[in-house]
Design an enzyme around this catalytic site. Structure first.
Site, PDB file in Angstrom:
ATOM      1  N   GLY A 204       2.860   9.958   0.333  1.00 31.17           N
ATOM      2  CA  GLY A 204       4.249  10.388   0.396  1.00 31.17           C
ATOM      3  C   GLY A 204       5.199   9.458   1.115  1.00 31.17           C
TER       4      GLY A 204
ATOM      5  N   GLN B 254       4.317   1.761   7.867  1.00 31.48           N
ATOM      6  CA  GLN B 254       5.700   2.185   7.670  1.00 31.48           C
ATOM      7  C   GLN B 254       6.210   2.993   8.859  1.00 31.48           C
ATOM      8  OE1 GLN B 254       5.165   4.289   3.997  1.00 31.48           O
ATOM      9  NE2 GLN B 254       4.636   2.433   2.852  1.00 31.48           N
TER      10      GLN B 254
ATOM     11  N   HIS C 240      -4.629  -2.464   2.337  1.00 28.64           N
ATOM     12  CA  HIS C 240      -5.815  -1.783   2.852  1.00 28.64           C
ATOM     13  C   HIS C 240      -6.912  -2.785   3.165  1.00 28.64           C
ATOM     14  CE1 HIS C 240      -4.799   2.530   2.219  1.00 28.64           C
ATOM     15  NE2 HIS C 240      -3.900   1.988   1.420  1.00 28.64           N
TER      16      HIS C 240
ATOM     17  N   GLU D  97      -9.563  -2.305   4.695  1.00 23.04           N
ATOM     18  CA  GLU D  97     -10.883  -1.676   4.540  1.00 23.04           C
ATOM     19  C   GLU D  97     -11.318  -1.629   3.089  1.00 23.04           C
ATOM     20  OE1 GLU D  97      -8.417   1.469   2.957  1.00 23.04           O
ATOM     21  OE2 GLU D  97      -8.139   0.018   4.560  1.00 23.04           O
TER      22      GLU D  97
ATOM     23  N   PHE E 211       6.039   3.344  -1.306  1.00 23.20           N
ATOM     24  CA  PHE E 211       7.177   3.065  -0.432  1.00 23.20           C
ATOM     25  C   PHE E 211       6.892   1.767   0.304  1.00 23.20           C
ATOM     26  CE2 PHE E 211       7.282   7.534  -1.255  1.00 23.20           C
ATOM     27  CZ  PHE E 211       8.628   7.881  -1.282  1.00 23.20           C
TER      28      PHE E 211
ATOM     29  N   CYS F 299      -0.909   0.966   5.947  1.00 23.08           N
ATOM     30  CA  CYS F 299      -0.267   1.707   4.856  1.00 23.08           C
ATOM     31  C   CYS F 299       0.859   2.599   5.395  1.00 23.08           C
ATOM     32  CB  CYS F 299      -1.322   2.506   4.089  1.00 23.08           C
ATOM     33  SG  CYS F 299      -0.726   3.211   2.540  1.00 23.08           S
ATOM     34  N   LEU F 300       0.717   3.912   5.343  1.00 26.81           N
ATOM     35  CA  LEU F 300       1.745   4.796   5.898  1.00 26.81           C
ATOM     36  C   LEU F 300       1.924   4.531   7.386  1.00 26.81           C
ATOM     37  CD1 LEU F 300       3.654   7.253   5.247  1.00 26.81           C
ATOM     38  CD2 LEU F 300       1.819   8.703   6.126  1.00 26.81           C
TER      39      LEU F 300
END
Length: 387
Positions: free
Chosen positions: A243, A273, A353, A355, A314, A269-270
């Protein structure tokens, strides 16, 4: 008996195919992933919450599924779109067919459609909301109405939907082909205590931190900074997740407070951000996002190119970066920002990512940098768990 299925996009485009999962309807944002392998890891990645995943590789399901190759407790994707489902599975680790797995988890899926056409459409028009209906009652008009009624991911806080409900420890390291999943490591063998925020964390991230000597305390997304500091961590990890990051005000506020300390922070990732937003930058919705295991990213500090795994819709707006953030990585596909590092704090993040799971491990050294910052913090503060 072969059952029909239909995928309808919000612009009215229809794709007729065959149902390979549960009967019913699935609604979400339709995205495409270019990975050739790792479909089970993709399906169980919490970052795909509320999304219908189109896999561009033509043959999906060849090796079946098993009880090990999952990134969370359940299937997280809203639906699945593929070109061809093989009649036979062939792998010594196979425990179940992909079709049976989808049915058991009540996931609606469609096969036998032109995924190349769908991918080109999403590239040209951008990610669209869509609806898959599978079963006996196939109604294109109903599917269209459902697709158009879906509000979209922008402004949607999904981290609090997929996060853990309670704090838990994680001590398990990485899977090995010869031995499978290992037993949990002993706490005394893991010198660094890291608190990991679960915004939709993938298990392989946690395992790679354990591999490097971290004993993890995983906390829910809405955990306050004060509660995290009471756990006395040597480092703080901000996980991936689904999201829009902008509505996650609780997380942004927590990171702002944590940045007032000298505790090392690493975001993926998120989490990347959220670190940017907490530092004063802004984020934006991408046209169709990055989803796949073959994305070239340039490390601006080392002047090398690395192939990375990506999964995000995003991105951080580079034009909005404050002076205390320096750019460390950029995408060679579209030039979007991929990595940042605070100039005044031991805090950094990466959009991709490292990982993988699935994907390459060329950026795994980012975990090592996190450990270096933790060691420096422990030495500076005479913490007892310094190596």
């Amino acid at each position: 008996m072969i059952k029909s299925a239909i995928l309808v996009l919000e612009d009215g485009t229809q794709f007729h195919g065959r149902a390979i999962g549960a009967e019913g309807a699935a609604v979400g944002e339709v995205v495409f992933n270019t990975s050739m392998t790792g479909y089970q890891e993709i399906l169980t990645d919490p970052s795909y919450s509320r999304q219908i995943v189109t896999l561009t590789y033509p043959h999906i399901g060849n090796v079946g599924v098993n009880s090990v190759d999952k990134e969370s407790l359940k299937v997280q994707a809203q639906g699945l779109v593929i070109r061809d489902l093989p009649l036979l599975t062939s792998n010594f680790r196979c425990e179940e067919t992909l079709s049976d797995y989808l049915k058991r988890h009540n996931i609606v899926a469609i096969a036998d459609i032109d995924t190349r056409k769908l991918t080109r459409l999403l590239r040209e028009k951008g990610s669209q909301n869509g609806c898959i209906i599978a079963g006996k009652q196939i109604d294109a008009q109903v599917a269209l109405e459902k697709a158009q009624a879906f509000p979209g991911l922008e402004g949607m806080d999904l981290a609090k939907e997929v996060t853990t409900k309670q704090i838990y420890p994680w001590l398990q390291g990485s899977w090995k082909l010869a031995g499978g999943l290992p037993e949990d490591k002993q706490e005394q063998d893991l010198p660094y205590h890291v608190v990991a925020y679960d915004f939709g964390a993938k298990r392989n991230i946690l395992r790679m931190l354990v591999d490097r000597g971290c004993r993890l305390t995983v906390v829910p997304a809405q955990t306050s900074a004060e509660d995290v500091l009471k756990l006395n961590p040597d480092g703080i990890f901000l996980s991936n997740g689904p999201g829009d990051p902008a509505p996650c005000g609780y997380a942004i506020d927590a990171v702002k407070t944590l940045l007032e300390t000298e505790i090392p922070i690493f975001g993926i990732c998120l989490g990347h951000q959220l670190l940017a937003l907490a530092s004063g930058a802004e984020t934006m919705k991408m046209k169709f996002g990055h989803h796949g295991g073959n994305h070239p990213v340039k490390d601006l500090e080392c002047n090398v190119v690395m192939i990375t795994a990506q999964n995000h819709g995003f991105a951080v707006d580079e034009k909005s970066l404050p002076s205390n953030l320096r750019v460390t990585h950029k995408s060679l596909f579209d030039g979007t920002l991929q990595g940042i590092h605070r100039t005044d704090k031991p805090a950094f993040s990466f959009q991709g990512h490292p990982e993988a799971s699935p994907g390459p491990h060329e950026t795994a050294s980012l975990f090592d940098h996190f450990i270096e910052l933790i060691e420096q913090y422990c030495q500076k503060n005479n913490r007892h768990n310094t190596k």
